[in-house]
Design an enzyme around this catalytic site. Structure first.
Site, PDB file in Angstrom:
ATOM      1  N   THR A   1       0.823  -1.215   0.000  1.00 54.99           N
ATOM      2  CA  THR A   1       0.000   0.000   0.000  1.00 54.99           C
ATOM      3  C   THR A   1       0.856   1.264   0.000  1.00 54.99           C
ATOM      4  O   THR A   1       1.889   1.330   0.657  1.00 54.99           O
ATOM      5  CB  THR A   1      -0.911  -0.010   1.251  1.00 54.99           C
ATOM      6  OG1 THR A   1      -1.601  -1.246   1.274  1.00 54.99           O
ATOM      7  CG2 THR A   1      -1.895   1.132   1.243  1.00 54.99           C
TER       8      THR A   1
ATOM      9  N   GLY B   1       2.640  -3.171   8.215  1.00 49.85           N
ATOM     10  CA  GLY B   1       2.908  -3.533   9.599  1.00 49.85           C
ATOM     11  C   GLY B   1       4.350  -3.986   9.728  1.00 49.85           C
ATOM     12  O   GLY B   1       4.908  -4.576   8.806  1.00 49.85           O
TER      13      GLY B   1
ATOM     14  N   GLU C   1      -6.160  -6.987   3.782  1.00 49.41           N
ATOM     15  CA  GLU C   1      -6.302  -8.172   2.923  1.00 49.41           C
ATOM     16  C   GLU C   1      -7.498  -8.068   1.986  1.00 49.41           C
ATOM     17  O   GLU C   1      -8.196  -9.051   1.744  1.00 49.41           O
ATOM     18  CB  GLU C   1      -6.438  -9.437   3.791  1.00 49.41           C
ATOM     19  CG  GLU C   1      -5.152 -10.136   4.065  1.00 49.41           C
ATOM     20  CD  GLU C   1      -4.404 -10.544   2.803  1.00 49.41           C
ATOM     21  OE1 GLU C   1      -4.960 -11.277   1.971  1.00 49.41           O
ATOM     22  OE2 GLU C   1      -3.252 -10.103   2.642  1.00 49.41           O
TER      23      GLU C   1
END
Ligand SMILES: Cc1cc2nc3c(=O)[nH]c(=O)nc-3n(C[C@H](O)[C@H](O)[C@H](O)COP(=O)(O)OP(=O)(O)OC[C@H]3O[C@@H](n4cnc5c(N)ncnc54)[C@H](O)[C@@H]3O)c2cc1C
Length: 684
Positions: free
Chosen positions: A145, A184, A436
């Site tokens: 992203t 993350g 996801e």
């Protein structure tokens, strides 16, 4: 006035009134590994490193560094207990991570980076990278992203430009909006990123998005490498031990071998080529990647189980409002409305468990079969799995996210306290509908596959061919359902509320709804195209209806998995009866909630009977409600809730948690002018 309730006694009474064997259900939910799970939990809970006190009073930095210490200790315990960390879908890995009952900043390493290496890198690359990952010398993250693009992966702006002379790629994030944003473990923990970038070959041609292994921090000092600007994106709604990060890459050079090369590569001559893999290798990789969505289905079950345990136990000890005698207060669990609010989520948690288990077993069995050469998998089966996982991920995580909040509200004011356990559970879980694949994007994936199936039935080589192609697929029921739509137009006859409490009947109704909505949407899309509209416009106009197609399909899949379980004889007697009640409640509530969808499938009397049947099933579940949440077997350490304590001593521990709060460490709090390191100055 009636005496105050003896809360422990109330829970004891609930447990003695229940007629089910809780440990039989626990064993089922634990995949028959209950003893092993408890062994793992007891190792974690007895180790002071894993204490979750006083998490509520720690700063973000303290929480993060404390979670890093937990990661290191967890790896040590994994080695001692011989738990492999290499497969994040193995039951023992899941048990270990869940036992920690806290978010580890390194989770994306195991959950995304390692599976990417396994799936997308060729044999030579996996031989190099996996051992480094296993002992966490390389700690990875998944950087897809960007600040400006998430759902539209083809729109990513990061580039990997190949230079034939030096046999290297130059990776750049050339604009502000191309900054990698959200990954993350990127902010502080990872030293390597799996970067998704547009591949520009040496002729200048754009070959689309590919994966590149990009070292971002020095393996020894952990400092950012030249050309790398990296940091944490700041505090979030929750999940704050995790360091979601941003990453800017200023012409960072990586060797040719750092492109993930299983499916395509730039060869030594600088030529871009798709690898002509035999079908099975490609499919295995795809299947392995799909496991993350199957895990989200299972996690939705666990998160709801946790919320239900807190709210149902609390509702059993909380008394409010006098009974008919006026001398005794009612347990709030005896209010039918409270049961209606909570038992549907209890039923959903069990339903998601059976679906999550089934789809993961299915994926694993295909993976094993293809690897061993004993099973082949067709493009229809792959498409079907993709459709099932997309809709189940979206459906289950949406219900769980809403369910946790509704369980919290069902605990009244005390549910708003951090000590209730809900704020952490809720705010951590809320990411699941987005990650996801956003839950409003995934139904489009399901819709595409199902509409293709519809097209094949209507325009293709005939039903026999389609049946052969889709044999064994989850969507197979649609073939028959669509065929029968014209001949089967009469409403189902439900003669009484009791008659509606029937899993087979509910499954039949749900299948009819799913087939009908698919045909309606397919027809409307074809009409739009027939009038000369652009496909993308027609698709956009149909998005809301396509989401209905996906949801209806999810309802069938979930109910079907539950039905398969009921027929499996894994449980018998009273425990099986309790499961049947939950299955019926799940199905009945689907019909009750979307009654408008069942026009023509049920007449008005049928819908009324369904509504009454819901109330009948709530009554049947009520005596076993506490037993059914006890069966989840959450320790108090994992639950982290004064309201959901196993011993029911809610009020005593509520008071203790107040007394322990930082605000009560001093009686008089002095106003301060300068606030810590924040540089803020009060207006005093
Ligand atoms: C806690 C958390 C952890 C994350 N971890 C990672 C990670 O490890 N690595 C990583 O790469 N990313 C990560 N992400 C990012 C995540 O994958 C994206 O946020 C997600 O894919 C959605 O993209 P977006 O934020 O750009 O939303 P957008 O794509 O901008 O979507 C915004 C809204 O527009 C709608 N929309 C967009 N396109 C369409 C369309 N074509 N049709 C209909 N509706 C549309 C969506 O449904 C959504 O509601 C994480 C995000 C969070 C919140």
């Amino acid at each position: 006035m009636p005496p105050p309730p003896n809360t422990s006694e109330l829970l004891r009474t609930e447990r003695s009134n229940s007629n089910i064997n809780i440990s039989a259900i626990t064993a089922l939910l634990d995949h028959n590994l209950t003893l092993r799970r408890r062994e793992i939990e007891s190792r974690i809970e007895s180790c002071p490193t894993f204490s979750n006190l006083p998490n509520a009073n720690l700063s973000r930095l303290e929480l993060h560094s404390r979670a890093l210490a937990k990661h290191i200790k967890m790896m040590e315990i994994a080695r001692q207990l011989r738990i492999s960390l290499d497969d994040c879908t193995s039951p023992e890995f899941v048990m270990l991570v869940q036992a920690v009952a806290d978010d580890l900043p390194t989770l994306l390493h195991w959950g995304m980076f390692v599976p990417n290496i396994k799936c997308l890198c060729d044999d030579e690359q996996t031989k190099k990278w996996l051992p480094l990952c296993s002992d966490c010398r390389v700690v990875g993250c998944y950087a897809q992203t960007e600040m400006g693009h998430g759902s539209n992966v083809r729109g990513l702006e990061t580039t990997a430009v190949y230079d034939k002379a030096t046999e290297s790629f130059t990776i750049s994030t050339p604009t502000l909006t191309s900054t990698k944003f959200w990954p993350g473990s990127l902010g502080k923990s990872a030293n390597t990123a799996m970067v998704i970038a547009q591949l520009i070959d040496s002729t200048g041609a754009n070959r689309g998005v590919h994966n590149f292994i990009v070292p971002i921090r020095d393996l020894n000092t952990h400092s950012p490498l030249p050309g790398v600007t990296v940091g944490d994106i700041g505090s979030k709604l929750g999940y704050n031990k995790m360091d979601n990060g941003y990453l800017k890459l200023d012409r960072v050079v990586i060797p040719r071998e750092n492109m993930a090369m299983r499916f395509s590569q730039i060869n030594a001559n600088g030529i871009y080529e798709k690898i002509n893999l035999d079908d099975s290798t490609a499919k295995i990789s795809y299947i392995t990647m799909m496991q993350v969505r199957a895990q989200i289905v299972a996690m939705a079950s666990t998160a709801l189980a946790q919320a239900c345990t807190i709210s149902i136990r609390y509702s059993a000890v909380r008394t409010q409002g006098f009974d008919a005698t006026g001398k005794k207060e009612r347990q709030i669990l005896d209010y039918v409305q409270q049961q209606h609010r909570l038992f549907g989520y209890l039923a959903s948690s069990y339903t998601f468990f059976f679906s999550g288990r089934r789809i993961m077993e299915n994926l694993k069995s295909i993976e094993r079969g293809v690897l061993e050469g004993t099973r082949s998998v067709s493009k229809y089966q792959i498409g079907d799995l993709h459709a099932s996982l997309s809709t189940l991920k979206a459906f289950c995580s949406t219900v769980a996210a809403e369910g946790i909040e509704n369980c919290r509200r069902a605990c009244g004011g005390h549910g708003y306290l951090v000590a209730s356990g809900f704020p952490e559970l809720l705010t951590t879980y809320q990411q699941n509908p987005t990650v996801e694949g956003d839950n409003y994007m995934l139904p489009q994936q399901t819709g595409k596959v199902l509409l293709k199936l519809l097209g094949a039935i209507i325009d293709g080589d005939g039903v026999d061919t389609v049946e052969a192609e889709w044999a064994g697929c989850d969507a197979f029921y649609l073939i028959d359902g669509i065929r029968r739509l014209s001949e089967n137009s009469a409403a189902e006859v439900i003669e009484s509320p009791e008659a509606a409490i029937d899993v087979a009947l509910l499954l039949k109704i749900l299948k009819r709804r799913s087939s009908r909505i698919l045909v309606e949407v397919g027809t409307s899309i074809n009409e739009g195209l027939g009038e000369g509209a652009e496909l993308s416009e027609v698709w956009n106009d149909s998005l809301v209806q396509i989401a209905r197609v996906s949801n209806a399909h999810a309802g069938v899949l979930l109910m079907q998995s539950f039905d398969d379980f009921l027929k499996s004889e894994e449980l018998t007697g009273k425990e099986l009866d309790a499961m049947k009640q939950l299955a019926c409640l799940f199905g009945l509530m689907l019909v009750e909630k979307d009654a408008g969808d069942f026009q023509d499938i049920l007449d008005k009397a049928g819908v009324d009977h369904v509504r009454k049947a819901v109330l009948l099933v709530l009554k049947k579940i009520r005596p076993n409600a506490v037993g059914l949440v006890d069966a989840f077997d959450f320790s108090d350490f994992r639950l982290k809730s004064v309201l959901g304590r196993y011993d029911g001593e809610v009020y005593e521990h509520l008071m203790k948690s107040c007394e322990a709060d930082m605000m009560n460490r001093q009686q008089v709090i002095q106003p301060v002018v300068s606030l810590g390191g924040s540089g803020l100055t009060s207006k005093l």
